[in-house]
Design a protein around this motif. Structure first.
Motif, PDB file in Angstrom:
ATOM      1  N   LEU A   3       0.829  -1.206   0.000  1.00 60.22           N
ATOM      2  CA  LEU A   3       0.000   0.000   0.000  1.00 60.22           C
ATOM      3  C   LEU A   3       0.862   1.254   0.000  1.00 60.22           C
ATOM      4  CD1 LEU A   3      -2.760   1.389   0.217  1.00 60.22           C
ATOM      5  CD2 LEU A   3      -2.576   1.166   2.712  1.00 60.22           C
ATOM      6  N   ILE A   4       1.917   1.278   0.833  1.00 67.61           N
ATOM      7  CA  ILE A   4       2.793   2.450   0.920  1.00 67.61           C
ATOM      8  C   ILE A   4       3.552   2.654  -0.378  1.00 67.61           C
ATOM      9  CG2 ILE A   4       4.850   3.368   2.055  1.00 67.61           C
ATOM     10  CD1 ILE A   4       3.864   2.204   4.655  1.00 67.61           C
ATOM     11  N   LEU A   5       4.139   1.600  -0.904  1.00 61.73           N
ATOM     12  CA  LEU A   5       4.923   1.728  -2.129  1.00 61.73           C
ATOM     13  C   LEU A   5       4.041   2.091  -3.316  1.00 61.73           C
ATOM     14  CD1 LEU A   5       7.423  -1.255  -1.745  1.00 61.73           C
ATOM     15  CD2 LEU A   5       7.775   1.148  -1.189  1.00 61.73           C
ATOM     16  N   ARG A   6       2.819   1.522  -3.373  1.00 60.33           N
ATOM     17  CA  ARG A   6       1.912   1.850  -4.475  1.00 60.33           C
ATOM     18  C   ARG A   6       1.506   3.321  -4.428  1.00 60.33           C
ATOM     19  NH1 ARG A   6      -2.135  -1.073  -3.175  1.00 60.33           N
ATOM     20  NH2 ARG A   6      -1.108  -3.014  -3.824  1.00 60.33           N
ATOM     21  N   ALA A   7       1.288   3.833  -3.203  1.00 60.43           N
ATOM     22  CA  ALA A   7       0.911   5.244  -3.069  1.00 60.43           C
ATOM     23  C   ALA A   7       2.057   6.160  -3.506  1.00 60.43           C
ATOM     24  CB  ALA A   7       0.512   5.537  -1.623  1.00 60.43           C
ATOM     25  N   LEU A   8       3.289   5.814  -3.148  1.00 61.20           N
ATOM     26  CA  LEU A   8       4.448   6.625  -3.557  1.00 61.20           C
ATOM     27  C   LEU A   8       4.689   6.562  -5.059  1.00 61.20           C
ATOM     28  CD1 LEU A   8       6.914   5.749  -0.646  1.00 61.20           C
ATOM     29  CD2 LEU A   8       5.779   7.941  -1.028  1.00 61.20           C
ATOM     30  N   LEU A   9       4.555   5.357  -5.643  1.00 57.98           N
ATOM     31  CA  LEU A   9       4.776   5.209  -7.084  1.00 57.98           C
ATOM     32  C   LEU A   9       3.698   5.936  -7.878  1.00 57.98           C
ATOM     33  CD1 LEU A   9       5.867   1.458  -7.206  1.00 57.98           C
ATOM     34  CD2 LEU A   9       7.278   3.422  -7.803  1.00 57.98           C
ATOM     35  N   THR A  10       2.456   5.923  -7.372  1.00 57.94           N
ATOM     36  CA  THR A  10       1.377   6.646  -8.057  1.00 57.94           C
ATOM     37  C   THR A  10       1.630   8.143  -8.053  1.00 57.94           C
ATOM     38  OG1 THR A  10      -0.215   4.930  -7.427  1.00 57.94           O
ATOM     39  CG2 THR A  10      -1.104   7.077  -8.090  1.00 57.94           C
ATOM     40  N   PHE A  11       2.100   8.661  -6.926  1.00 58.62           N
ATOM     41  CA  PHE A  11       2.389  10.097  -6.833  1.00 58.62           C
ATOM     42  C   PHE A  11       3.548  10.484  -7.756  1.00 58.62           C
ATOM     43  CE2 PHE A  11       4.831  13.579  -4.983  1.00 58.62           C
ATOM     44  CZ  PHE A  11       3.854  14.560  -4.837  1.00 58.62           C
TER      45      PHE A  11
ATOM     46  N   ILE B  80       0.291  12.976   0.024  1.00 62.18           N
ATOM     47  CA  ILE B  80      -0.382  11.730  -0.339  1.00 62.18           C
ATOM     48  C   ILE B  80      -1.384  11.392   0.755  1.00 62.18           C
ATOM     49  CG2 ILE B  80      -0.088   9.285  -0.860  1.00 62.18           C
ATOM     50  CD1 ILE B  80       2.756   9.904  -1.747  1.00 62.18           C
ATOM     51  N   SER B  81      -2.666  11.315   0.407  1.00 64.63           N
ATOM     52  CA  SER B  81      -3.708  10.980   1.373  1.00 64.63           C
ATOM     53  C   SER B  81      -3.839   9.465   1.471  1.00 64.63           C
ATOM     54  CB  SER B  81      -5.047  11.594   0.947  1.00 64.63           C
ATOM     55  OG  SER B  81      -4.966  13.009   0.940  1.00 64.63           O
ATOM     56  N   MET B  82      -3.815   8.984   2.681  1.00 66.77           N
ATOM     57  CA  MET B  82      -3.953   7.560   2.948  1.00 66.77           C
ATOM     58  C   MET B  82      -5.429   7.213   3.183  1.00 66.77           C
ATOM     59  SD  MET B  82      -0.887   6.644   2.557  1.00 66.77           S
ATOM     60  CE  MET B  82      -0.870   4.959   3.147  1.00 66.77           C
ATOM     61  N   PRO B  83      -5.807   5.931   3.095  1.00 68.46           N
ATOM     62  CA  PRO B  83      -7.223   5.538   3.263  1.00 68.46           C
ATOM     63  C   PRO B  83      -7.807   5.943   4.616  1.00 68.46           C
ATOM     64  CG  PRO B  83      -5.980   3.763   2.263  1.00 68.46           C
ATOM     65  CD  PRO B  83      -4.985   4.796   2.664  1.00 68.46           C
ATOM     66  N   ASP B  84      -6.991   6.082   5.648  1.00 65.90           N
ATOM     67  CA  ASP B  84      -7.528   6.428   6.966  1.00 65.90           C
ATOM     68  C   ASP B  84      -7.689   7.932   7.149  1.00 65.90           C
ATOM     69  OD1 ASP B  84      -4.911   7.155   7.037  1.00 65.90           O
ATOM     70  OD2 ASP B  84      -4.362   5.926   8.782  1.00 65.90           O
ATOM     71  N   GLY B  85      -7.455   8.740   6.075  1.00 70.91           N
ATOM     72  CA  GLY B  85      -7.649  10.174   6.160  1.00 70.91           C
ATOM     73  C   GLY B  85      -6.421  10.957   6.561  1.00 70.91           C
ATOM     74  N   PHE B  86      -5.321  10.301   6.824  1.00 76.20           N
ATOM     75  CA  PHE B  86      -4.097  10.997   7.206  1.00 76.20           C
ATOM     76  C   PHE B  86      -3.233  11.247   5.966  1.00 76.20           C
ATOM     77  CE2 PHE B  86      -5.430   9.174  11.159  1.00 76.20           C
ATOM     78  CZ  PHE B  86      -5.030  10.077  12.129  1.00 76.20           C
ATOM     79  N   ASN B  87      -2.448  12.304   6.036  1.00 76.55           N
ATOM     80  CA  ASN B  87      -1.449  12.561   4.993  1.00 76.55           C
ATOM     81  C   ASN B  87      -0.155  11.834   5.341  1.00 76.55           C
ATOM     82  OD1 ASN B  87      -3.085  14.146   3.461  1.00 76.55           O
ATOM     83  ND2 ASN B  87      -2.228  16.100   4.137  1.00 76.55           N
ATOM     84  N   MET B  88       0.444  11.187   4.331  1.00 75.53           N
ATOM     85  CA  MET B  88       1.688  10.434   4.554  1.00 75.53           C
ATOM     86  C   MET B  88       2.847  11.398   4.791  1.00 75.53           C
ATOM     87  SD  MET B  88       3.765   7.773   2.089  1.00 75.53           S
ATOM     88  CE  MET B  88       2.368   6.690   1.856  1.00 75.53           C
ATOM     89  N   VAL B  89       3.547  11.211   5.891  1.00 72.52           N
ATOM     90  CA  VAL B  89       4.758  11.982   6.185  1.00 72.52           C
ATOM     91  C   VAL B  89       5.955  11.219   5.629  1.00 72.52           C
ATOM     92  CG1 VAL B  89       6.214  12.950   7.985  1.00 72.52           C
ATOM     93  CG2 VAL B  89       3.728  12.953   8.260  1.00 72.52           C
ATOM     94  N   VAL B  90       6.778  11.903   4.834  1.00 68.73           N
ATOM     95  CA  VAL B  90       7.956  11.288   4.212  1.00 68.73           C
ATOM     96  C   VAL B  90       9.186  12.074   4.647  1.00 68.73           C
ATOM     97  CG1 VAL B  90       9.075  10.590   2.069  1.00 68.73           C
ATOM     98  CG2 VAL B  90       6.575  10.591   2.227  1.00 68.73           C
TER      99      VAL B  90
END
Length: 613
Positions: free
Chosen positions: A119-127, A165-175
């Protein structure tokens, strides 16, 4: 009410994770008190330098702001004039990505452990689409997910993905991006994994080992085996030397290699290595290849390194590489043209060393007598008698310079060449042509006067190395080197010298020095250790060259005149008639005839018919 000094610190550390994420709809207001003496938060520093030292203790955070915060003196006065009113909200300074000195970057996703890796890697690759990356050594540490990338462009794009990047739980991913290299402890288990991985990459038929991008091998995905780390590279070389000592070809492409000092052992552990690929690395200078110069390389690949781009001329690049590897036949995948050299076998033995060389053995007595008389006068109290040794139009040139490491550090007082440096014609030191011309002494009076002003000496005649290079009736060329001591200087310092005499016959049946060149420098350690003697000059019998093995009989007067006539015609371009007149008017003095010709020719007094042949 929030605690004073709160707020999430931006400098993340190992085993330190944050217990909250930033929601997109969250909007909190925090009051700040500017009362003096109330700064008691956790991020308190006595000075900005203390804050920088704290940052340097950890890995390098790739974010940068406009500079350190400047403390405000006194309280803040609000619009109504009341002290300690809430400070106006300032615009947040945009953070910038800073390229680190290392090729690796650590990516930290706080609270990433609660999400699946995919899930994390897919979200980063999509962005980042269409960019893709390989997450090396993905793991979780407490609540955080951690992985590494080895591309600065990918690291910068991940840095820019922070809180976007918005995660399914409503939080923004901190990188969080840091310039950091994965760690590994080299033990027997790791060495065994390296050995097995290298075994599958070895081609026994060609005796070649392919170590291209070794750290990215699928069999090493759980550990970081980077060859740019010296300890890892040395371990790999030991494995090669133990299992494939007859290795002939090694491919180290794309391993981010920089310094190669530790690879000096290749020439001793892999003596048969003839082909070496070092392409797509980070080797900065051609001098970085110095530790490899003892390898008998016939093929070398360097394309993709910064050192190649430093050469604007490809031919100079090839030439400089060949100087380090003379046997090279192929460079960067291209066959090189045959090198220009001498057709001499590698095992050819050189002739035995001789202290002196005589082109003609018949000149041995003459040279011994001439040098003995000359230096007996030179080492005496007065050098005025040397007037008889020099030609009327003689020229003298002297150069002086410090040799070895003493040219880079001030020599001791006793070894300084102050008496010679001031009148030295060293071409590297005296660049003005007029000044250089003034330092050249012309005429026997000027030469002997100059020699008389030099320090008094005594020469080590027994230690002379003498070479008789030319020995003909018209000219003798004699060179010698050795040591002398200054007898008129405190502590009697020793000097090393090299001298060249060009000697011609004179009208009185003797010989005169027409040209004298002297070079003076400090003595070497070997010369200082040799005993100083003042005995008689001895010239050991030397084997003559084959071309002049038999001594020629002394020429008659007619033959001598004919020889001088030919030499004058060659040097001046005059025909035989005018050359004959010139020699007869000067009493068959060749050097005087040449001098008069040059003087008259410069004044335009020689008619054109003198050159018609």
């Amino acid at each position: 009410m929030p605690k004073r000094g709160g707020g999430r610190p931006r400098n993340w550390r190992e085993n330190e994770h944050f217990e909250h994420d930033d929601r997109t709809h969250t909007n909190t207001t925090r009051r700040v008190s500017f009362k003096p003496g109330t700064h008691k938060g956790k991020n308190k520093f006595r000075s900005w330098n203390d804050a920088k030292l704290q940052l340097l203790d950890d890995d390098i955070d790739m974010g940068a702001t406009g500079g350190p915060p400047q403390p405000r003196r006194g309280g803040f006065r609000g619009r109504g004039g009341r002290m300690n009113s809430p400070a106006p909200r300032m615009h947040q300074v945009k953070r910038k990505f800073i390229i680190g000195p290392l090729p690796w970057y650590q990516i930290i996703i706080p609270h990433g452990a609660k999400h699946d890796k995919d899930l994390i890697l897919r979200a980063l690759l999509t962005f980042m689409s269409p960019e893709v990356f390989i997450p090396h050594y993905y793991s979780t540490n407490g609540h955080a997910a951690i992985f590494y990338v080895d591309d600065v462009k990918i690291a910068e794009k991940l840095f820019n993905a922070d809180r976007k990047i918005s995660m399914p739980d409503g939080f923004n991913m901190v990188v969080i991006v840091k310039n950091s290299v994965p760690t590994v402890t080299l033990n027997d288990e790791i060495k065994e994994k390296m050995k097995l991985t290298m075994a599958k990459r070895y081609n026994a038929a060609t005796k070649a080992l392919d170590m291209t991008k070794f750290h990215a091998d699928p069999d090493l995905s759980e550990v970081f085996i980077a060859l740019f780390r010296p300890v890892i590279m040395l371990a790999a070389v030991d494995i090669m030397a133990e299992n494939i000592p007859d290795l002939e070809a090694l491919n180290l492409n794309d391993n981010k290699l920089n310094g190669l000092d530790h690879l000096k052992i290749l020439s001793t552990k892999l003596k048969n290595l003839k082909i070496l690929y070092l392409g797509d690395n980070r080797i900065p200078f051609l001098g970085s290849l110095e530790p490899l110069k003892n390898l008998p390389l016939v093929e070398l690949y360097l394309k993709g390194n910064p050192l190649v781009n430093r050469f604007s001329d490809h031919d100079i690049y090839i030439s400089d590489v060949r100087k380090k590897f003379p046997k090279l036949l192929r460079l960067d995948g291209v066959d090189l043209p045959p090198a220009i050299g001498f057709d001499v076998a590698e095992d050819a033995s050189l002739p035995p060393r001789q202290q002196s060389f005589l082109v003609d053995p018949s000149g041995q007595d003459l040279v011994r007598e001439f040098l003995t008389q000359y230096f007996a006068i030179y080492d005496s109290e007065s050098r005025q008698s040397l007037l008889d040794a020099y030609h009327e139009h003689a020229s003298f040139s002297m150069a002086a310079y410090y040799i070895s490491s003493e040219s880079r550090a001030p020599p001791p007082m006793s070894a300084r060449l102050n008496s010679y440096i001031s009148t030295s014609r060293n071409l590297l030191r005296v660049r003005d042509r007029d000044h250089r011309k003034r330092l050249l002494k012309i005429g026997r009076l000027h030469v002997v006067s100059f020699l008389s002003d030099l320090p008094k000496t005594t020469h080590d005649l027994m230690g002379f190395a003498v070479d008789l290079l030319v020995f003909t009736p018209a000219m003798i060329v004699l060179t010698m080197n050795g040591t002398f001591k200054e007898t008129s200087t405190a502590s009697n310092p020793s000097r090393s010298f090299h001298r060249t005499f060009v000697i011609v016959p004179n009208a009185n049946g003797g010989f005169s020095i027409i040209n004298d060149m002297l070079f003076v420098t400090n003595t070497t350690k070997q010369q200082e250790e040799k005993p100083f003697t003042t005995g008689k000059l001895e010239l050991p019998a030397a084997t003559p060259v084959a071309a002049v093995a038999a001594p020629a009989p002394a020429p008659t007067a007619e033959e001598s005149h004919k020889m001088m006539l030919g030499l004058l015609g060659q040097q001046t371009g005059m025909n035989e008639h005018w050359s004959m007149n010139c020699l007869q008017e000067t009493g068959w003095d060749l050097q005087r005839a040449i001098f008069i010709f040059n003087q008259l020719h410069s004044e335009g007094k020689i008619p054109p018919e003198a050159f018609v042949k």
